[in-house]
Structures are given as structure tokens and as C-alpha cells.
Scaffold this motif. Structure first.
Motif, PDB file in Angstrom:
ATOM      1  N   ASP A 107     -26.547  39.132 -22.292  1.00 14.44           N
ATOM      2  CA  ASP A 107     -27.255  40.362 -22.662  1.00 14.44           C
ATOM      3  C   ASP A 107     -28.756  40.165 -22.549  1.00 14.44           C
ATOM      4  O   ASP A 107     -29.489  41.057 -22.117  1.00 14.44           O
ATOM      5  CB  ASP A 107     -26.894  40.776 -24.095  1.00 14.44           C
TER       6      ASP A 107
ATOM      7  N   SER B 254     -30.630  51.660 -23.463  1.00 19.60           N
ATOM      8  CA  SER B 254     -30.071  51.866 -24.805  1.00 19.60           C
ATOM      9  C   SER B 254     -30.711  50.903 -25.797  1.00 19.60           C
ATOM     10  O   SER B 254     -31.173  49.820 -25.430  1.00 19.60           O
ATOM     11  CB  SER B 254     -28.555  51.663 -24.801  1.00 19.60           C
TER      12      SER B 254
ATOM     13  N   SER C 128     -29.678  49.400 -29.604  1.00 24.22           N
ATOM     14  CA  SER C 128     -28.728  49.314 -30.720  1.00 24.22           C
ATOM     15  C   SER C 128     -29.490  48.947 -31.984  1.00 24.22           C
ATOM     16  O   SER C 128     -30.092  47.878 -32.078  1.00 24.22           O
ATOM     17  CB  SER C 128     -27.634  48.280 -30.428  1.00 24.22           C
TER      18      SER C 128
ATOM     19  N   ALA D 247     -29.588  49.356 -36.426  1.00 28.46           N
ATOM     20  CA  ALA D 247     -28.948  49.705 -37.699  1.00 28.46           C
ATOM     21  C   ALA D 247     -30.012  49.842 -38.769  1.00 28.46           C
ATOM     22  O   ALA D 247     -31.040  49.158 -38.734  1.00 28.46           O
ATOM     23  CB  ALA D 247     -27.930  48.649 -38.104  1.00 28.46           C
TER      24      ALA D 247
ATOM     25  N   GLU E 257     -31.541  55.806 -24.938  1.00 29.95           N
ATOM     26  CA  GLU E 257     -30.314  56.234 -25.623  1.00 29.95           C
ATOM     27  C   GLU E 257     -30.188  55.406 -26.905  1.00 29.95           C
ATOM     28  O   GLU E 257     -29.961  54.199 -26.856  1.00 29.95           O
ATOM     29  CB  GLU E 257     -29.099  56.018 -24.728  1.00 29.95           C
TER      30      GLU E 257
ATOM     31  N   ASP F 292     -28.522  54.018 -30.076  1.00 36.51           N
ATOM     32  CA  ASP F 292     -27.241  53.750 -30.737  1.00 36.51           C
ATOM     33  C   ASP F 292     -27.564  53.363 -32.178  1.00 36.51           C
ATOM     34  O   ASP F 292     -27.778  52.200 -32.497  1.00 36.51           O
ATOM     35  CB  ASP F 292     -26.507  52.620 -30.015  1.00 36.51           C
ATOM     36  N   LEU F 293     -27.637  54.375 -33.054  1.00 40.28           N
ATOM     37  CA  LEU F 293     -28.078  54.180 -34.427  1.00 40.28           C
ATOM     38  C   LEU F 293     -26.891  54.130 -35.381  1.00 40.28           C
ATOM     39  O   LEU F 293     -26.049  55.022 -35.385  1.00 40.28           O
ATOM     40  CB  LEU F 293     -29.031  55.305 -34.842  1.00 40.28           C
ATOM     41  N   GLN F 294     -26.838  53.070 -36.189  1.00 39.42           N
ATOM     42  CA  GLN F 294     -25.784  52.914 -37.185  1.00 39.42           C
ATOM     43  C   GLN F 294     -26.408  52.888 -38.574  1.00 39.42           C
ATOM     44  O   GLN F 294     -27.491  52.333 -38.760  1.00 39.42           O
ATOM     45  CB  GLN F 294     -25.007  51.616 -36.954  1.00 39.42           C
TER      46      GLN F 294
ATOM     47  N   ASP G  47     -24.618  41.611 -32.203  1.00 41.49           N
ATOM     48  CA  ASP G  47     -24.078  42.946 -31.966  1.00 41.49           C
ATOM     49  C   ASP G  47     -25.165  44.017 -31.996  1.00 41.49           C
ATOM     50  O   ASP G  47     -24.989  45.094 -31.427  1.00 41.49           O
ATOM     51  CB  ASP G  47     -23.003  43.287 -33.013  1.00 41.49           C
ATOM     52  N   LEU G  48     -26.257  43.743 -32.695  1.00 41.45           N
ATOM     53  CA  LEU G  48     -27.352  44.699 -32.850  1.00 41.45           C
ATOM     54  C   LEU G  48     -28.646  44.069 -32.366  1.00 41.45           C
ATOM     55  O   LEU G  48     -28.879  42.871 -32.563  1.00 41.45           O
ATOM     56  CB  LEU G  48     -27.515  45.102 -34.319  1.00 41.45           C
ATOM     57  N   GLU G  49     -29.501  44.898 -31.753  1.00 46.35           N
ATOM     58  CA  GLU G  49     -30.788  44.386 -31.293  1.00 46.35           C
ATOM     59  C   GLU G  49     -31.792  44.341 -32.440  1.00 46.35           C
ATOM     60  O   GLU G  49     -32.540  43.369 -32.580  1.00 46.35           O
ATOM     61  CB  GLU G  49     -31.312  45.257 -30.154  1.00 46.35           C
TER      62      GLU G  49
END
Length: 291
Positions: free
Chosen positions: A76, A93, A95, A97, A122, A124-126, A141-143
């Protein structure tokens, strides 16, 4: 050894289930089993023991797990390095959280500004508990994650303070403690406390404070949602420590004379071994300007 097989292996290792791994990867269970079997053939070792419905990792599986995470993280990273070469263009994208409290009380204006400045990203919000988001960054898993910072972060985690959150001792206006102009920590232990869960960074701060005074908390209720805690305190169910942004006219701030000010650090974290995308770098710069 291909990335699809490694992703399937990681999904099974983290969920402890082939069926749950299949759901997470949007694959059939047989496809996940096939990918894991291919990986086992390539390394000539069994990675999981399957006894009935129980799936457990073998010694070989435990040895491969951190290396598989590292391989995928570096792949990645390579993609981001190449993507960042496109004349510094901010796209792709991201990512991210954010904790529930930050999402409600700190993030909205920043997100609005970011979306206006980076329309090609894009997002990707958690929304997750700080501890869950922390693990997501640690595993790759998250940037990025915006959370209550850990008092003792893993050496692999880079963390920066963005906001200093002063916490106030509060009760309902009709609570027995509200009658006193001054109280001490010992008096608080005689009443019910409502605090975040015992596994949270915020709870650790409070517990450490009381331990330093050789006092034991009387926690009768807990939830990781601070807005819910505020509601329970406001109806007289106990006392709590809440951020200034949640202290409204229905609450009484207590003057606890033997307690130093309680602060928790809110900020951003990312993995030290991860090259940030242009989008992540831009968001980090925006957050730094908030300090």
C-alpha cells in the motif's frame, strides 16, 4: 505468495472465522478457503487448525501474521508513493477514523473545508471508539485517525496533539454534591461515578488520578458515549468528568480542591512506517493549523 491470499489469511486470523472473513472481503466462504489453502501450499505449512467450528492459528500462522501485515502495508505504501508523484495532485481515497466525540464536536468544520479544498478525494470515514481506531492504524487498515491519544502509544504510532480537552467534575444541579462550594476527591468516592469503559484512554486518566491519591472509584455505570454520560449525570444518576463543550446549564461544575486540572489530549495518529498520501498530508497540515 499473492496479495489476495495474504488478505484472506489476515481476515481469517483477525475474525477467527472463515465465514466472517468471507463477509468482510465480500467473497464466498469457499473462495476464502481456497485462497488460504493456496497460501498453505506455497509455504508448505498449515496456517489454521479447524476443529469443528473453531478456527485457531498454528505456530506457522502466528509467525506469518505480523509479516503478512507488513507485506500488505508496504505494498500500500508503494502505491501511495507512486500516486503522490502525480505532480502533487490531491486525489484518490483517504481512509480515516474519528472518535464519536471528535466527530460531533470538532470535525464538522474541518471536513467541510477539506471537501471544498480536495473535491477529488474519496473519503472513507469511519466513526469508532478511540481504541478501535488506534488498532486500525496500528494494523494498517486506516491511514489516519482522530482520537483521544493513548498515554503510552506503540513505538510504531506517530501521534500529534491537536486539541487540549479540559475535563470538569460535574453533577446535576439537584445532586447532593451540588450543595458544596468545595469538595475533595474522597467525597466523590462516596457517590456513584459514571465514566467511560475501563478499556478507554479517558478512563485510564481518571483511574490514575484517583490511584495517586490512594482512592478507589465507585463506578456504577459506564458507556463510551460522552453525550450519554452527560444525559445520565443531568438526571442525577451520578457524577462524572466531562469536556467543557458538554457542560451546559443543566450541570453544576464542582470545585474539587485537591485535584489538579484533568486534561486529555485529542489529536491525530498515523503509522510511522506508512507514507501518507497527498490527501492525508493535506488533512494533517489542516489539523496542525488548528493548534
Amino acid at each position: 505468495m499473492d496479495t489476495h491470499s495474504l488478505q484472506a489469511f489476515l481476515a481469517v486470523a483477525e475474525t477467527g472465522s472463515f465465514s466472517k472473513a468471507a463477509e468482510n472481503l465480500f467473497l464466498t466462504q469457499s473462495a476464502v478457503s481456497k485462497r488460504v489453502a493456496q497460501l498453505e501450499d506455497q509455504i508448505n505449512s498449515r496456517l489454521f487448525d479447524r476443529i469443528g467450528r473453531t478456527v485457531s492459528m498454528t505456530e506457522a500462522g502466528n509467525a506469518l501474521l505480523p509479516r503478512a501485515r507488513d507485506i500488505l502495508l508496504r505494498l500500500d505504501d508503494a502505491k501511495r508513493v507512486i500516486g503522490n508523484l502525480t505532480a502533487g495532485e490531491i486525489r484518490g481515497s483517504l481512509s480515516l477514523a474519528a472518535s464519536h466525540h471528535i466527530s460531533l464536536h470538532r470535525l464538522p468544520p474541518l471536513l467541510k473545508q477539506f471537501s471544498e479544498e480536495c473535491p477529488k478525494v474519496e473519503l472513507d470515514l469511519q466513526f469508532a471508539e478511540s481504541e478501535v481506531a488506534y488498532e486500525g492504524v496500528l494494523k494498517g487498515d486506516l491511514e489516519l485517525a482522530l482520537i483521544t491519544l493513548s498515554p503510552e502509544p506503540d513505538p510504531s504510532i506517530h501521534s500529534e496533539i491537536v486539541w487540549d480537552d479540559l475535563l470538569h467534575y460535574v453533577v446535576a444541579e439537584d445532586h447532593p454534591l451540588a450543595e458544596f462550594n468545595e469538595i475533595d476527591l474522597k467525597q466523590l468516592t462516596d457517590f456513584n461515578a459514571i465514566l467511560p469503559g475501563s478499556n478507554t484512554f479517558t478512563r485510564s486518566l481518571v483511574e490514575l488520578l484517583f490511584q495517586q491519591h490512594q482512592l478507589e472509584l465507585n463506578v456504577t455505570m459506564s458507556t463510551n458515549y460522552l453525550d450519554t454520560i452527560r444525559m445520565m449525570v443531568s438526571i442525577g444518576l451520578g457524577w462524572s468528568l466531562l469536556p467543557e463543550s458538554l457542560v451546559d446549564k443543566g450541570l453544576k461544575v464542582l470545585n474539587v480542591v485537591d485535584s489538579e486540572p484533568v486534561h486529555r489530549n485529542l489529536g491525530i495518529i498515523f503509522h510511522r512506517d506508512r507514507t501518507l498520501s497527498n490527501a492525508a498530508t493535506h488533512l494533517v497540515e489542516m489539523l496542525r493549523s488548528e493548534r
